[in-house]
Write a protein that holds these residues in place. Structure first.
Motif, PDB file in Angstrom:
ATOM      1  N   PHE A   1     -72.658 -93.591   6.579  1.00  0.00           N
ATOM      2  CA  PHE A   1     -71.884 -94.814   6.834  1.00  0.00           C
ATOM      3  C   PHE A   1     -71.563 -95.030   8.308  1.00  0.00           C
ATOM      4  O   PHE A   1     -71.010 -96.061   8.684  1.00  0.00           O
ATOM      5  CB  PHE A   1     -70.572 -94.815   6.021  1.00  0.00           C
ATOM      6  CG  PHE A   1     -69.671 -93.646   6.300  1.00  0.00           C
ATOM      7  CD1 PHE A   1     -68.862 -93.621   7.421  1.00  0.00           C
ATOM      8  CD2 PHE A   1     -69.633 -92.568   5.429  1.00  0.00           C
ATOM      9  CE1 PHE A   1     -68.030 -92.540   7.668  1.00  0.00           C
ATOM     10  CE2 PHE A   1     -68.805 -91.480   5.674  1.00  0.00           C
ATOM     11  CZ  PHE A   1     -68.008 -91.478   6.802  1.00  0.00           C
ATOM     12  N   GLY A   2     -71.897 -94.082   9.182  1.00  0.00           N
ATOM     13  CA  GLY A   2     -71.581 -94.200  10.599  1.00  0.00           C
ATOM     14  C   GLY A   2     -72.311 -95.352  11.267  1.00  0.00           C
ATOM     15  O   GLY A   2     -73.442 -95.693  10.913  1.00  0.00           O
ATOM     16  N   THR A   3     -71.671 -95.972  12.243  1.00  0.00           N
ATOM     17  CA  THR A   3     -72.249 -97.113  12.945  1.00  0.00           C
ATOM     18  C   THR A   3     -73.532 -96.737  13.675  1.00  0.00           C
ATOM     19  O   THR A   3     -74.525 -97.469  13.638  1.00  0.00           O
ATOM     20  CB  THR A   3     -71.233 -97.683  13.951  1.00  0.00           C
ATOM     21  OG1 THR A   3     -70.034 -98.026  13.264  1.00  0.00           O
ATOM     22  CG2 THR A   3     -71.780 -98.914  14.648  1.00  0.00           C
ATOM     23  N   VAL A   4     -73.523 -95.600  14.348  1.00  0.00           N
ATOM     24  CA  VAL A   4     -74.680 -95.184  15.144  1.00  0.00           C
ATOM     25  C   VAL A   4     -75.909 -94.980  14.265  1.00  0.00           C
ATOM     26  O   VAL A   4     -77.041 -95.278  14.673  1.00  0.00           O
ATOM     27  CB  VAL A   4     -74.367 -93.888  15.922  1.00  0.00           C
ATOM     28  CG1 VAL A   4     -75.607 -93.369  16.641  1.00  0.00           C
ATOM     29  CG2 VAL A   4     -73.246 -94.133  16.928  1.00  0.00           C
ATOM     30  N   GLU A   5     -75.715 -94.502  13.036  1.00  0.00           N
ATOM     31  CA  GLU A   5     -76.849 -94.196  12.153  1.00  0.00           C
ATOM     32  C   GLU A   5     -77.277 -95.385  11.293  1.00  0.00           C
ATOM     33  O   GLU A   5     -78.147 -95.226  10.428  1.00  0.00           O
ATOM     34  CB  GLU A   5     -76.499 -93.014  11.240  1.00  0.00           C
ATOM     35  CG  GLU A   5     -76.476 -91.669  11.931  1.00  0.00           C
ATOM     36  CD  GLU A   5     -75.273 -91.500  12.845  1.00  0.00           C
ATOM     37  OE1 GLU A   5     -75.414 -90.904  13.928  1.00  0.00           O
ATOM     38  OE2 GLU A   5     -74.182 -91.986  12.473  1.00  0.00           O
ATOM     39  N   LYS A   6     -76.709 -96.568  11.514  1.00  0.00           N
ATOM     40  CA  LYS A   6     -77.072 -97.724  10.682  1.00  0.00           C
ATOM     41  C   LYS A   6     -78.565 -98.040  10.802  1.00  0.00           C
ATOM     42  O   LYS A   6     -79.228 -98.357   9.812  1.00  0.00           O
ATOM     43  CB  LYS A   6     -76.245 -98.946  11.066  1.00  0.00           C
ATOM     44  CG  LYS A   6     -76.585-100.161  10.211  1.00  0.00           C
ATOM     45  CD  LYS A   6     -75.799-101.396  10.599  1.00  0.00           C
ATOM     46  CE  LYS A   6     -76.256-102.603   9.785  1.00  0.00           C
ATOM     47  NZ  LYS A   6     -75.532-103.842  10.156  1.00  0.00           N
TER      48      LYS A   6
END
Length: 599
Positions: free
Chosen positions: A283-288
């Motif tokens: 759910f992290g922004t960087v891993e989107k």
């Protein structure tokens, strides 16, 4: 699925007991155990040098044993040499210990090495002898083995040192296991290969920068399937993968070992791969971008949420991603194994997965179940490519709340209330005195207690944070750490001439702005079973729980009648009265105690 052999378990425990009677360090004790078991495996397989066999004569004659060890050291077999070439520990053993070790090996005859390597890994994890707690859980490895349908002729590529148990499990079935790790000095790798029914090939290389398995055209060699259980939460320095895309591997914005490992597996394997990732990757922004790449290209077949504590010596929440590099999936199966009957504690308080046939049947089913659901690419896109199972696989309480919301009139929290932050994380010292409301000031009954933490801030910081000054009946909500904990500000608090109250950094203030909503009702609602279930559903975080402000503002609030609001407000007022009575009783008690027993 399990192939553990009680005979080998008994052998390992007997040798361990003999070694433990000596004054060895833990490292040397494990070395003696490993090397002794490797000699046993080579004897069973008929691979000792010069056709030698362990015997009663060797048990009685230490010189004969030392001669065997010397020949093992001089072996042209690279894996045998890797195990025995370092140190003189076996030669330095006392005659009684040497006799005991060889006699123990002779007392456990076997025609095959069978599950010896698997049983050693299992013992190493559950005993105090384990030199680290980073190796993967065996039951998870066995599940992955079934998902990949490993068989004798099927080649499998595995990388990362924590994946070593996966290598051992795969080598029970496949004679084409290829392992890549940078841990060249760890003799467990070569020892476990020699102890396995099928040796596995090892490349001691950095697969990120200089992959060890290349074809004749210097491109990534292709394998039938792959797996990786990378170090949990580890980030890689950019210099260690600066040329990541030179082997036609997709380079995305992330320096997490688990993301880079996954992208490498996709490039290295022509068939299905399974990789473990920490919850924040889902759910992290960087891993989107990473998640979107898998979903939009139809590569992601399933997400399997594993219970916290499934990894030895680590409580980090993780999931397995089941990926098909060729694509072809327009829906993703979400399977949540948390709090199911398929997880149990072992005698060493470790967790393991049970009834894996049932788990696999749930994985390959398309039905909506209590622990599983299938979602289309579009549904996942609408959820901002979040892949954490608890967002979609709801427990009974969440399903009940969802049904209630569906049949009720609701309004988004952001439409009826403003969300105000407190002081910034970094403040300058100044003359303005602020009392910070912390988690410890929040009470289950009554109002927030008067804060005791005082902070002096500059006029600049104060002016920036003015909207965060708490007002009567503001609701304080913790959004980081003890996420979901609530409190309500008293109806009388210090005025502008006194000390100001503000929320601490991990919390926010919810301030009702609608004339149609009573703040006391909203507090009662959010602290109720319904509200707490809703808040739990938007709480994310692998290590530290977090509530997204975006999702908080979108949280649906059931709009009751004015009469119900008044009833809820009356409950809050009753709670405040109870709090005052408790405070009065406590005050009277301590006064009487001081009068009776005071100095």
């Amino acid at each position: 699925m399990k192939t553990h052999n009680p005979k080998f378990k008994s052998l390992i425990e007997a040798i361990h007991s003999l070694v433990q009677q000596q004054r060895f360090t833990q490292e040397l004790a494990e070395e003696v155990l490993l090397k002794t078991l490797t000699i046993y495996a080579l004897d069973v397989k008929g691979e000792l040098p010069d056709g030698l066999k362990i015997s009663k004569n060797m048990a009685e004659n230490k010189a004969e044993f030392v001669s065997l060890v010397q020949k093992l050291k001089e072996s042209n077999d690279s894996q045998i040499a890797a195990v025995f070439s370092g140190g003189e520990i076996l030669e330095s053993l006392t005659m009684p210990l040497t006799h005991g070790l060889i006699t123990t090996l002779l007392d456990h005859p076997s025609e095959t090495v069978g599950s010896l390597a698997v049983d050693f890994v299992s013992f190493n994890m559950t005993s105090h002898m384990a030199s680290d707690g980073i190796l993967a859980n065996l039951s998870v490895c066995e599940l992955i083995s079934e998902i990949l349908a490993i068989e004798s002729s099927r080649s499998i590529y595995i990388n990362s040192f924590p994946s070593l148990p996966m290598v051992v499990v795969a080598s029970q079935k496949s004679n084409a296991v290829y392992y890549e790790t940078i841990n060249k000095t760890d003799l467990r790798v070569s020892a476990l290969s020699l102890m396995s029914p099928h040796r596995f090939k090892v490349s001691f290389t950095n697969f990120l920068e200089n992959p060890g398995y290349l074809d004749s055209e210097s491109q990534l060699q292709q394998f039938d399937c792959g797996a990786a259980l990378p170090p949990l939460g580890v980030k890689i320095h950019r210099d260690d993968y600066k040329d990541f895309d030179r082997f036609n591997r997709v380079a995305l914005r992330s320096n997490k070992a688990e993301v880079l490992s996954t992208l490498h597996l996709i490039g290295q394997c022509s068939g299905k791969v399974v990789v473990s990732v920490t919850e924040s990757t889902l759910f992290g922004t960087v891993e989107k971008d990473f998640r979107q790449y898998l979903v939009d290209n139809g590569m992601l077949e399933a997400v399997i949420s594993l219970p916290a504590g499934i990894w030895p010596a680590a409580s980090v929440k993780t999931s397995l991603l089941v990926i098909e590099p060729k694509g072809g999936y327009n829906a993703v199966r979400f399977l949540d194994l948390n709090e199911t009957e398929y997880v149990r504690k072992t005698d060493k308080r470790l967790l393991e997965l049970t009834d894996q046939d049932k788990i696999l049947s749930y994985l390959y089913s398309t039905e909506d179940l209590d622990c599983a659901i299938s979602l289309s690419q579009q549904e996942i896109e609408e959820n901002d490519y979040f892949l954490n199972c608890n967002r979609y696989v709801l427990d009974r309480r969440q399903k009940k709340v969802l049904k209630l919301l569906d049949k009720s009139e609701t309004v988004a929290l952001g439409d009826i209330a403003d969300v105000e932050r407190g002081l910034p994380f970094k403040t300058k010292d100044g003359d303005y005195s602020i009392l910070e409301v912390t988690t410890s000031d929040l009470n289950d009954i009554g109002d927030i207690s008067k804060p005791t933490k005082e902070v002096k801030v500059s006029k600049e910081d104060f002016d920036k944070s003015k909207s965060g000054i708490l007002q009567p009946n503001d609701i304080v909500l913790v959004i980081q750490g003890s996420a979901g904990k609530l409190g309500i500000v008293p109806e009388v608090i210090p005025s502008a001439d006194d000390e100001y109250w503000m929320v601490s950094k991990p919390a926010i203030a919810i301030r009702v702005k609608s004339d149609n909503i009573d703040a006391r009702f909203l507090y009662a609602y959010l602290s109720s079973d319904i509200g707490q279930t809703q808040l739990a559903s938007i709480t994310q975080g692998a290590a530290i729980a977090n509530i997204s402000l975006k999702e908080l503002r979108e949280l649906p609030i059931i709009l009751p009648s004015l009469e119900k609001q008044q009833q809820a407000a009356a409950l809050v007022d009753d709670s405040r009265q109870v709090q005052r009575k408790i405070q009065k009783l406590k005050s009277d008690f301590f006064a009487k105690k001081a009068e009776l027993l005071g100095l």
